[in-house]
Design a protein around this motif. Structure first.
Motif, PDB file in Angstrom:
ATOM      1  N   ARG A   3       0.905  -0.709  -0.263  1.00 65.11           N
ATOM      2  CA  ARG A   3      -0.319  -0.153  -0.106  1.00 65.11           C
ATOM      3  C   ARG A   3       0.680   1.139  -0.195  1.00 65.11           C
ATOM      4  NH1 ARG A   3      -5.637  -0.503   1.085  1.00 65.11           N
ATOM      5  NH2 ARG A   3      -5.707  -2.983   1.363  1.00 65.11           N
ATOM      6  N   CYS A   4       0.129   2.277  -0.685  1.00 66.41           N
ATOM      7  CA  CYS A   4       0.936   3.627  -1.005  1.00 66.41           C
ATOM      8  C   CYS A   4       1.230   4.090   1.157  1.00 66.41           C
ATOM      9  CB  CYS A   4       0.200   4.522  -1.297  1.00 66.41           C
ATOM     10  SG  CYS A   4       0.415   5.946  -1.142  1.00 66.41           S
ATOM     11  N   PRO A   5       2.262   4.176   1.318  1.00 67.05           N
ATOM     12  CA  PRO A   5       2.434   5.724   2.431  1.00 67.05           C
ATOM     13  C   PRO A   5       1.881   6.722   2.996  1.00 67.05           C
ATOM     14  CG  PRO A   5       4.761   4.986   1.449  1.00 67.05           C
ATOM     15  CD  PRO A   5       3.951   4.163   0.371  1.00 67.05           C
ATOM     16  N   GLY A   6       1.480   7.108   1.761  1.00 63.68           N
ATOM     17  CA  GLY A   6       0.626   8.371   1.890  1.00 63.68           C
ATOM     18  C   GLY A   6      -0.758   7.897   2.100  1.00 63.68           C
ATOM     19  N   CYS A   7      -1.304   7.493   1.262  1.00 63.01           N
ATOM     20  CA  CYS A   7      -3.132   7.793   0.764  1.00 63.01           C
ATOM     21  C   CYS A   7      -3.477   5.823   1.106  1.00 63.01           C
ATOM     22  CB  CYS A   7      -3.040   7.634   0.174  1.00 63.01           C
ATOM     23  SG  CYS A   7      -3.018   6.782  -1.871  1.00 63.01           S
ATOM     24  N   PHE A   8      -2.399   4.686   1.255  1.00 57.50           N
ATOM     25  CA  PHE A   8      -3.225   3.427   1.283  1.00 57.50           C
ATOM     26  C   PHE A   8      -3.305   2.966   0.120  1.00 57.50           C
ATOM     27  CE2 PHE A   8      -4.003   5.445   5.818  1.00 57.50           C
ATOM     28  CZ  PHE A   8      -3.334   4.561   6.353  1.00 57.50           C
ATOM     29  N   TYR A  15       5.207   6.028  -2.264  1.00 55.39           N
ATOM     30  CA  TYR A  15       4.303   6.540  -2.295  1.00 55.39           C
ATOM     31  C   TYR A  15       4.089   6.293  -4.175  1.00 55.39           C
ATOM     32  CZ  TYR A  15       6.531   8.176   1.431  1.00 55.39           C
ATOM     33  OH  TYR A  15       7.854   8.463   2.423  1.00 55.39           O
ATOM     34  N   CYS A  16       2.023   6.647  -4.283  1.00 57.94           N
ATOM     35  CA  CYS A  16       1.594   6.852  -5.810  1.00 57.94           C
ATOM     36  C   CYS A  16       2.096   7.937  -6.178  1.00 57.94           C
ATOM     37  CB  CYS A  16       0.157   6.720  -4.889  1.00 57.94           C
ATOM     38  SG  CYS A  16      -0.757   7.879  -4.127  1.00 57.94           S
ATOM     39  N   GLY A  17       1.506   8.616  -7.434  1.00 54.87           N
ATOM     40  CA  GLY A  17       1.673   9.406  -8.412  1.00 54.87           C
ATOM     41  C   GLY A  17       1.287  10.646  -7.169  1.00 54.87           C
ATOM     42  N   ALA A  18      -0.349  10.544  -7.258  1.00 55.70           N
ATOM     43  CA  ALA A  18      -0.583  11.735  -6.597  1.00 55.70           C
ATOM     44  C   ALA A  18      -0.301  12.249  -5.256  1.00 55.70           C
ATOM     45  CB  ALA A  18      -2.757  11.207  -6.013  1.00 55.70           C
ATOM     46  N   CYS A  19       0.557  10.936  -4.509  1.00 53.95           N
ATOM     47  CA  CYS A  19       1.120  11.952  -2.860  1.00 53.95           C
ATOM     48  C   CYS A  19       2.237  12.159  -3.318  1.00 53.95           C
ATOM     49  CB  CYS A  19       1.335   9.960  -2.371  1.00 53.95           C
ATOM     50  SG  CYS A  19      -0.145   9.503  -1.574  1.00 53.95           S
ATOM     51  N   ARG A  20       3.277  11.748  -4.550  1.00 48.27           N
ATOM     52  CA  ARG A  20       4.266  12.076  -4.896  1.00 48.27           C
ATOM     53  C   ARG A  20       4.075  13.235  -4.617  1.00 48.27           C
ATOM     54  NH1 ARG A  20       6.212   8.014  -8.608  1.00 48.27           N
ATOM     55  NH2 ARG A  20       5.484   9.754 -10.269  1.00 48.27           N
TER      56      ARG A  20
HETATM   57 ZN   LIG Z   1      -0.669   7.789  -2.049  1.00 48.22          ZN
END
Ligand SMILES: [Zn+2]
Length: 331
Positions: A3-8, A15-20
């Motif tokens: 899972r993305c460590p920002g938004c799960f 980190y997914c693109g949006a969180c990046r």
């Molecule tokens: Zn994310």
């Protein structure tokens, strides 16, 4: 990592693109920091000892992005790192995970604007909470931000050690109306946040955990995105449910007099004192009651221990029960 460590978000290596984009202006930043917890403690110790004599305030080290890595800097950094605190409270190893989860619950389930945040890991694997400062621009410029201890003129010198707790949520609401041009909008944002804190058992939402920020273009003030949200009951089981009382001058609703906890009626009266439109505050309050499953499923996505997941769910359930109860039959 799944899972993305920002938004799960599921099936992510990091980190997914949006969180990046939200956290790092689109740059690819590794999940693992280029220093260890003991490196961090060493630097904190040096900085704190150095500045203690001047201000007496513990200095937070900030992080700045440098060639795609987050490095420790003494000033001007756009990010703040909050590792697990040392101390006597319970389950402190879970504190960064708790804060990240609670911030994500605010954003994802209740659409509350929050500071950009994620988990990161020290070189040695220990997790820490990372937050991007909303008052620092990418070019290093800082916007003027004032917390409500400053705005209400509460200080340790004049009001003693507990000055952050010397006030009420109603009083902060009155100050928002006085200082914010777009106060109908910000009063609703503020009301939603106070109710959210109650839902997640954030018993430490004191005067300094709400702030106004000045827009450099218009010189107008607005409520900042939310920050420092966590379920404090996981660490301090016997703490009071709110850091401040809802109402000033010792006011209590009939329901509170009868039951000694805040329930639906208290939030209705609180909303009225903030000057909110009835249809708006009722809609906001009704949103807090049916979201249990959405809250539970995000809790399941987190890296909390099984014990903490169960406790967090139980705490939220308790609060939803409190929210759903109306002494005067208002609901
Ligand atoms: Zn994310």
């Amino acid at each position: 990592m799944t899972r993305c460590p920002g938004c799960f978000k599921d099936e992510q290596k990091t980190y997914c693109g949006a969180c990046r984009n939200r956290l790092f202006g689109g740059k690819k930043v590794p999940f693992i920091l280029p220093f260890s917890r003991s490196d961090y403690d060493q630097v904190t110790l040096e900085v704190t000892t150095d500045r203690m004599s001047i201000s007496g305030i513990q200095t937070k080290i900030s992080l700045a992005l440098n060639a795609g890595r987050l490095k420790m800097v003494m000033s001007g950094g756009q990010h703040i790192l909050k590792p697990r605190p040392h101390g006597m409270f319970k389950r402190l190893e879970m504190a960064p995970i708790n804060e990240h989860l609670t911030m994500q619950l605010a954003r994802q389930v209740f659409k509350i604007e929050v500071a950009e945040n994620a988990l990161v890991a020290f070189e040695d694997g220990e997790l820490a909470y990372l937050v991007r400062r909303f008052d620092v621009q990418p070019d290093g410029r800082r916007s003027l931000q004032e917390d409500f201890a400053q705005i209400a003129a509460r200080s340790e010198e004049a009001h003693g050690k507990n000055y952050k707790y010397d006030g009420s949520y109603e009083e902060i609401g009155q100050l928002i109306r006085r200082h914010v041009a777009a106060s109908p909008v910000d009063s609703e944002r503020y009301f939603t946040l106070v109710a959210f804190n109650y839902l997640v058992n954030n018993g430490d939402a004191h005067l300094k955990n709400f702030s106004l920020i000045r827009d450099d273009q218009t010189d107008e003030y607005n409520l900042t995105p939310a920050y420092d949200l966590l379920n404090t009951r996981l660490h301090l089981p016997d703490e009071t449910h709110t850091a401040l009382e809802l109402f000033k001058d010792g006011f209590e609703t009939e329901g509170y007099k009868a039951n000694a906890f805040y329930a639906y009626d208290d939030f209705v009266v609180f909303a009225q004192k903030l000057g909110l439109v009835e249809s708006h505050y009722k809609r906001i309050l009704e949103r807090f009651i049916p979201e249990q499953e959405a809250v539970f499923s995000l809790i399941e996505c987190s890296m909390l221990s099984d014990e903490c997941k169960d406790l967090y769910k139980k705490h939220v359930k308790d609060q939803i029960n409190a929210f759903s109860y109306s002494h005067a039959g208002l609901r």
